[in-house]
Write a protein that holds these residues in place. Structure first.
Motif: not given
Length: 305
Positions: A175-204
């Motif tokens: 449970p002590s890792s929740i804050h760390k995971l939230f910060m990590l998720n904020s980075i991952v969701i941008v680099v690992g999902f939002i940018l690729p997803f937006c790229t695919i939409i633009v291509c489409y």
């Protein structure tokens, strides 16, 4: 209170162990069977000496290898939940199983994104030779994706994240890792999902726009356009079904870190979205069949043989 690596609570007050014990084993064993057969056969076809070595096929080869690597860990996950969240395979296997989930997820996202860009180039700039469509560049790109994702996911080998003090537990987070995971998720969701997803939409969007401008294309060109568009559409559907719900629910769940009865629907919904994310590994062979170079022809020749 304990938080497992699919971000679902397992404390006494808000346990959903019974729900997980039903849905996870059924889904994981189903995905394991279809994913092992589909991706195993795809790898066999891709690595045939007579199969065309194109950039598209190279990206799909790596996607199939990633999927096969992931589905090989699913029996361990299914067993864990069938035994009532009791781990019997040891600490090292626990870390590997945790690590492999996220390596596969983000390798898949990046390979699918690069595939969409390559197909987009084939539609919008059919007569230009781009570096990204070169087979040598494709191998370099695949290597870079593997190295980046493997390195970025390495924190999951940490004892604090992948393991737990109780050796009978796996897929658990402190449970002590929740804050760390939230910060990590904020980075991952941008680099690992939002940018690729937006790229695919633009291509489409631009691929559709280019096809609407192209009137009465030649037969060979029309076939090429159809295959390229199928690739982008299937990739977009995979993102909408498999990856988008999971990343949204994971973020919401980390924001609602409190354990209460009101949050139980979110916890259960996250379990369902993780199952959908896992199903990507058995849906990718559909992409190979409709979009890979010479894949259908090779399957027919093998069948006739």
């Amino acid at each position: 209170m304990v938080l497992d690596n699919n971000f679902t609570y397992t404390s006494f007050n808000c346990t959903i162990d019974g729900f997980k014990q039903v849905i996870y084993p059924v889904t994981y064993l189903f995905v394991f069977f279809l994913g092992a057969v589909g991706n195993g056969f795809a790898i066999y076809v891709f690595f045939q000496p007579s199969q065309r070595k194109t950039s598209v096929n190279i990206y799909m080869q790596n996607l199939a290898v990633s999927d096969l690597m992931f589905v090989s860990t699913l029996p361990f996950r299914a067993t864990y939940f069938l035994l009532g969240s009791r781990w019997i395979f040891g600490d090292i296997i626990c870390r590997i199983v945790t690590y492999t989930l996220y390596v596969n997820m983000y390798c898949s996202i990046y390979f699918l994104t690069v595939l969409s860009v390559v197909r987009f180039m084939a539609i919008v700039y059919p007569f230009k030779h781009w570096t990204i469509t070169n087979t040598k560049y494709a191998k370099i790109t695949c290597t870079a994706i593997w190295v980046f994702v493997l390195a970025a996911s390495s924190p999951l080998f940490s004892k604090e994240i992948a393991g737990y003090s109780n050796p009978a537990k796996c897929l658990d987070l402190h449970p002590s890792s929740i804050h760390k995971l939230f910060m990590l998720n904020s980075i991952v969701i941008v680099v690992g999902f939002i940018l690729p997803f937006c790229t695919i939409i633009v291509c489409y969007v631009f691929a559709i726009k280019a096809l609407l401008k192209s009137r009465n294309p030649q037969c060979k060109k029309a076939v090429c356009h159809k295959k390229a568009l199928s690739s982008i559409i299937i990739t977009l559907i995979l993102f909408l079904i498999c990856f988008l719900p999971y990343h949204i629910l994971r973020t919401i769940h980390l924001m609602l870190s409190s354990c209460s009865q009101d949050n139980l629907p979110v916890h259960k919904a996250l379990v369902v979205t993780l199952c959908l994310a896992a199903m990507n590994s058995c849906l990718d062979p559909v992409l190979y069949y409709f979009a890979a170079e010479n894949f259908k022809v090779r399957i027919r020749s093998l069948y006739c043989r």
